[in-house]
Design a protein around this motif. Structure first.
Motif, mmCIF file in Angstrom:
data_model
loop_
_atom_site.group_PDB
_atom_site.id
_atom_site.type_symbol
_atom_site.label_atom_id
_atom_site.label_comp_id
_atom_site.label_asym_id
_atom_site.label_seq_id
_atom_site.Cartn_x
_atom_site.Cartn_y
_atom_site.Cartn_z
ATOM 1 N N ILE A 1 0.920 -1.229 -0.011
ATOM 2 C CA ILE A 1 -0.244 -0.020 0.154
ATOM 3 C C ILE A 1 0.678 1.261 0.120
ATOM 4 C CG2 ILE A 1 -1.765 1.164 1.350
ATOM 5 C CD1 ILE A 1 -2.855 -1.414 2.189
ATOM 6 N N LEU A 2 1.844 1.130 0.818
ATOM 7 C CA LEU A 2 2.921 2.093 0.762
ATOM 8 C C LEU A 2 3.615 2.753 -0.413
ATOM 9 C CD1 LEU A 2 4.151 1.986 4.566
ATOM 10 C CD2 LEU A 2 2.538 3.506 3.602
ATOM 11 N N LEU A 3 3.916 1.516 -1.051
ATOM 12 C CA LEU A 3 4.383 1.539 -2.414
ATOM 13 C C LEU A 3 3.776 2.314 -3.689
ATOM 14 C CD1 LEU A 3 6.598 -1.683 -2.667
ATOM 15 C CD2 LEU A 3 7.540 0.256 -2.370
ATOM 16 N N VAL A 4 2.417 2.332 -3.465
ATOM 17 C CA VAL A 4 1.483 2.815 -4.362
ATOM 18 C C VAL A 4 1.626 4.278 -4.943
ATOM 19 C CG1 VAL A 4 -0.886 3.349 -5.092
ATOM 20 C CG2 VAL A 4 -0.326 1.297 -4.016
ATOM 21 N N PRO A 5 2.050 5.284 -3.887
ATOM 22 C CA PRO A 5 2.364 6.570 -3.894
ATOM 23 C C PRO A 5 3.771 6.835 -4.624
ATOM 24 C CG PRO A 5 1.889 6.410 -1.517
ATOM 25 C CD PRO A 5 1.682 5.237 -2.440
ATOM 26 N N VAL A 6 4.390 5.995 -4.135
ATOM 27 C CA VAL A 6 5.865 6.076 -4.526
ATOM 28 C C VAL A 6 6.009 5.716 -6.040
ATOM 29 C CG1 VAL A 6 8.213 5.056 -4.236
ATOM 30 C CG2 VAL A 6 6.907 5.504 -2.109
ATOM 31 N N PHE A 7 5.186 4.478 -6.548
ATOM 32 C CA PHE A 7 5.173 4.087 -7.815
ATOM 33 C C PHE A 7 4.540 5.537 -8.600
ATOM 34 C CE2 PHE A 7 2.030 2.780 -10.998
ATOM 35 C CZ PHE A 7 3.041 2.147 -11.958
ATOM 36 N N LEU A 8 3.467 5.971 -8.301
ATOM 37 C CA LEU A 8 2.935 6.998 -8.987
ATOM 38 C C LEU A 8 3.910 8.182 -9.219
ATOM 39 C CD1 LEU A 8 -0.910 7.557 -8.051
ATOM 40 C CD2 LEU A 8 0.147 6.947 -10.462
ATOM 41 N N VAL A 9 4.444 8.546 -8.064
ATOM 42 C CA VAL A 9 5.422 9.727 -8.023
ATOM 43 C C VAL A 9 6.537 9.613 -9.335
ATOM 44 C CG1 VAL A 9 7.425 11.005 -6.953
ATOM 45 C CG2 VAL A 9 5.077 10.685 -5.866
ATOM 46 N N LEU A 10 7.141 8.167 -9.224
ATOM 47 C CA LEU A 10 8.281 7.966 -10.207
ATOM 48 C C LEU A 10 7.563 7.761 -11.649
ATOM 49 C CD1 LEU A 10 9.835 5.116 -8.269
ATOM 50 C CD2 LEU A 10 10.849 7.297 -8.723
ATOM 51 N N LEU A 11 6.498 7.289 -11.861
ATOM 52 C CA LEU A 11 5.837 6.981 -13.158
ATOM 53 C C LEU A 11 5.582 8.667 -13.690
ATOM 54 C CD1 LEU A 11 4.641 5.538 -15.295
ATOM 55 C CD2 LEU A 11 2.672 5.545 -14.195
ATOM 56 N N LEU A 12 4.935 9.316 -12.905
ATOM 57 C CA LEU A 12 4.251 10.855 -13.526
ATOM 58 C C LEU A 12 5.720 12.039 -13.291
ATOM 59 C CD1 LEU A 12 1.060 10.892 -11.637
ATOM 60 C CD2 LEU A 12 1.527 10.004 -13.910
ATOM 61 N N ALA A 13 6.585 11.372 -13.028
ATOM 62 C CA ALA A 13 7.836 12.291 -13.113
ATOM 63 C C ALA A 13 7.944 13.024 -14.291
ATOM 64 C CB ALA A 13 9.052 11.740 -12.403
ATOM 65 N N ASP A 14 8.202 14.268 -14.500
ATOM 66 C CA ASP A 14 8.241 14.929 -15.670
ATOM 67 C C ASP A 14 7.150 14.330 -16.746
ATOM 68 O OD1 ASP A 14 9.423 16.871 -17.500
ATOM 69 O OD2 ASP A 14 10.980 15.384 -18.199
ATOM 70 N N GLY A 15 6.019 14.279 -16.335
ATOM 71 C CA GLY A 15 4.992 13.871 -17.241
ATOM 72 C C GLY A 15 5.307 12.583 -17.803
ATOM 73 N N GLY A 16 6.024 11.782 -17.192
ATOM 74 C CA GLY A 16 6.158 10.266 -17.716
ATOM 75 C C GLY A 16 7.542 10.192 -18.776
ATOM 76 N N GLN A 17 8.064 11.307 -18.930
ATOM 77 C CA GLN A 17 9.347 11.453 -19.792
ATOM 78 C C GLN A 17 10.553 11.295 -19.067
ATOM 79 O OE1 GLN A 17 8.153 11.802 -23.027
ATOM 80 N NE2 GLN A 17 6.386 11.622 -22.053
ATOM 81 N N ASP A 18 10.898 11.163 -17.886
ATOM 82 C CA ASP A 18 12.022 10.921 -17.133
ATOM 83 C C ASP A 18 12.317 9.302 -17.274
ATOM 84 O OD1 ASP A 18 14.176 10.164 -15.396
ATOM 85 O OD2 ASP A 18 13.658 12.210 -14.294
ATOM 86 N N MET A 19 13.121 9.017 -18.118
ATOM 87 C CA MET A 19 13.406 7.431 -18.411
ATOM 88 C C MET A 19 14.018 6.762 -17.024
ATOM 89 S SD MET A 19 11.669 6.909 -21.034
ATOM 90 C CE MET A 19 10.765 8.447 -20.993
ATOM 91 N N THR A 20 14.694 7.714 -16.367
ATOM 92 C CA THR A 20 15.450 6.811 -15.118
ATOM 93 C C THR A 20 14.258 6.588 -14.073
ATOM 94 O OG1 THR A 20 17.422 8.090 -15.571
ATOM 95 C CG2 THR A 20 17.205 7.242 -13.348
ATOM 96 N N MET A 21 13.199 7.652 -14.060
ATOM 97 C CA MET A 21 12.327 7.441 -12.939
ATOM 98 C C MET A 21 11.496 6.304 -13.420
ATOM 99 S SD MET A 21 12.704 9.351 -10.581
ATOM 100 C CE MET A 21 13.215 10.907 -9.924
#
Length: 194
Positions: free
Chosen positions: A8-28
């Protein structure tokens, strides 16, 4: 329970990483894929541990499906937000998931509706499809275009299969619920006649 809470705690972490720079940050994006796969692995591990050591708890019965559905919803909505999948995909899947969750909640007083084999296949297909869509954009940076195209085709074939199984199992749950309700009503009616 600890693994479920971690998921459950990983869900917001995942979303922040996925949505970083509109999904354009490939490292994230690579990190988002890693977090998604880790979260799905905790689902398998906590289920196996609970069954092996008979550690099934009331908290786990409620929190585990919430964790699973939260992660899937976050992934599907996140992918739609960054236009990697069309919005109709999460709409179909999430309407089914919400509908069946509500149905199972109302059916609790009649009978417990266990997860079916189809439901497990649905989860595997959804996980693989989401994983492939998460992988697609970062992979395109390092492999030839033909490989990316093959992964895109595989991602869509898996997603279509996931949607079909999602809808079919949803219908199956509704049929089961109607049968259980009818049987319960008949049993209560005959008990009242005695």
């Amino acid at each position: 329970n600890a693994l479920t809470v971690l998921r459950i705690l990983l869900v917001p972490v995942f979303l922040v990483l996925l949505l970083a720079d509109g999904g354009q940050d490939m490292t994230m994006r690579w990190w988002a894929l890693a977090v998604f796969l880790l979260a799905m692995a905790t689902d398998k591990i906590d289920g196996d541990l609970a069954r092996k050591y008979n550690l099934i708890t009331n908290f786990g019965k409620i929190a585990d499906p919430i964790a699973d559905k939260s992660l899937m919803a976050a992934a599907l909505i996140g992918l739609a937000m960054i236009t990697e999948i069309p919005w109709w995909v999460p709409v179909i899947i999430l309407i089914r998931e919400l509908g069946i969750t509500v149905l199972r909640f109302f059916m609790i007083r009649i009978a417990v509706m266990p997860a079916s084999r189809g439901g497990k296949i649905k989860t595997v297909l959804q996980t693989v499809a989401i994983g492939l869509f998460l992988l697609l954009r970062p992979l395109a940076q390092i492999v030839p275009e033909g490989v990316t195209f093959a992964v895109l085709i595989l991602a869509w074939l898996t997603m279509v299969a996931a949607i079909i199984v999602t809808v079919v199992t949803g219908i199956d749950y509704c049929v089961q619920a109607a049968k259980l309700a009818k049987d319960s009503h008949a049993a209560n009616g005959s008990a009242g006649e005695r």
